[in-house]
Design a protein around this motif. Structure first.
Motif, mmCIF file in Angstrom:
data_model
loop_
_atom_site.group_PDB
_atom_site.id
_atom_site.type_symbol
_atom_site.label_atom_id
_atom_site.label_comp_id
_atom_site.label_asym_id
_atom_site.label_seq_id
_atom_site.Cartn_x
_atom_site.Cartn_y
_atom_site.Cartn_z
ATOM 1 N N MET A 260 0.821 -1.183 0.000
ATOM 2 C CA MET A 260 0.000 0.000 0.000
ATOM 3 C C MET A 260 0.868 1.250 0.000
ATOM 4 N N LYS A 261 0.382 2.238 -0.655
ATOM 5 C CA LYS A 261 1.129 3.490 -0.782
ATOM 6 C C LYS A 261 0.163 4.645 -0.591
ATOM 7 N N ASN A 262 0.677 5.721 -0.018
ATOM 8 C CA ASN A 262 -0.110 6.934 0.095
ATOM 9 C C ASN A 262 0.020 7.668 -1.237
ATOM 10 N N MET A 263 -1.104 7.972 -1.868
ATOM 11 C CA MET A 263 -1.083 8.598 -3.191
ATOM 12 C C MET A 263 -0.752 10.077 -3.097
ATOM 13 N N GLU A 264 0.406 10.439 -3.591
ATOM 14 C CA GLU A 264 0.894 11.815 -3.730
ATOM 15 C C GLU A 264 0.236 12.856 -2.841
ATOM 16 N N ASN A 265 0.726 12.997 -1.642
ATOM 17 C CA ASN A 265 0.318 14.060 -0.726
ATOM 18 C C ASN A 265 -1.184 14.112 -0.434
ATOM 19 N N THR A 266 -1.836 12.951 -0.412
ATOM 20 C CA THR A 266 -3.247 12.902 -0.052
ATOM 21 C C THR A 266 -3.413 11.894 1.070
ATOM 22 N N ASP A 267 -4.612 11.819 1.615
ATOM 23 C CA ASP A 267 -4.892 10.838 2.651
ATOM 24 C C ASP A 267 -5.343 9.511 2.052
ATOM 25 N N THR A 268 -5.397 9.447 0.739
ATOM 26 C CA THR A 268 -5.847 8.239 0.059
ATOM 27 C C THR A 268 -4.721 7.221 -0.025
ATOM 28 N N THR A 269 -4.990 6.017 0.443
ATOM 29 C CA THR A 269 -4.007 4.958 0.284
ATOM 30 C C THR A 269 -4.371 4.159 -0.950
ATOM 31 N N ALA A 270 -3.373 3.544 -1.537
ATOM 32 C CA ALA A 270 -3.579 2.864 -2.810
ATOM 33 C C ALA A 270 -2.904 1.511 -2.814
ATOM 34 N N PRO B 169 -10.320 2.233 -12.421
ATOM 35 C CA PRO B 169 -9.689 3.551 -12.342
ATOM 36 C C PRO B 169 -8.350 3.441 -11.623
ATOM 37 N N ALA B 170 -7.329 4.040 -12.178
ATOM 38 C CA ALA B 170 -5.995 3.965 -11.587
ATOM 39 C C ALA B 170 -5.223 5.231 -11.913
ATOM 40 N N LYS B 171 -4.180 5.433 -11.141
ATOM 41 C CA LYS B 171 -3.324 6.600 -11.337
ATOM 42 C C LYS B 171 -1.896 6.104 -11.507
ATOM 43 N N LYS B 172 -1.218 6.652 -12.501
ATOM 44 C CA LYS B 172 0.165 6.270 -12.727
ATOM 45 C C LYS B 172 1.078 7.264 -12.024
ATOM 46 N N ILE B 173 1.917 6.741 -11.172
ATOM 47 C CA ILE B 173 2.906 7.550 -10.467
ATOM 48 C C ILE B 173 4.264 6.966 -10.826
ATOM 49 N N GLY B 174 5.055 7.738 -11.547
ATOM 50 C CA GLY B 174 6.317 7.207 -12.052
ATOM 51 C C GLY B 174 6.022 6.141 -13.089
ATOM 52 N N LYS B 175 6.547 4.957 -12.879
ATOM 53 C CA LYS B 175 6.323 3.852 -13.812
ATOM 54 C C LYS B 175 5.256 2.871 -13.324
ATOM 55 N N ARG B 176 4.687 3.121 -12.140
ATOM 56 C CA ARG B 176 3.747 2.179 -11.553
ATOM 57 C C ARG B 176 2.324 2.709 -11.527
#
Length: 63
Positions: free
Chosen positions: A1-11, A38-45
């Motif tokens: 699990m990762k926190n999505m770019e400076n938000t409280d949403t974990t992914a 629905p997904a968000k690309k951060i870097g290569k992932r």
């Protein structure tokens, strides 16, 4: 699990979602590309928010 770019949403990663749904990474990526997941690309992932995953999981379990 990762926190999505400076938000409280974990992914979740594609690997985590594939494992939880007993599907392959390739299948999850195909659904992301088609817009079914629905997904968000951060870097290569790619990351899927936990909220979106819960919706996907509920639909997956009813089909």
């Amino acid at each position: 699990m990762k926190n999505m770019e400076n938000t409280d949403t974990t992914a979740l990663t594609v690997d985590e979602v594939a494992g939880k749904l007993s599907l392959t990474n390739k299948t999850i990526r195909k659904h992301i590309k088609s817009g079914k997941i629905p997904a968000k690309k951060i870097g290569k992932r790619w990351y899927i928010s936990e909220e979106d995953f819960e919706k996907i999981f509920a639909e997956y379990m009813t089909t």
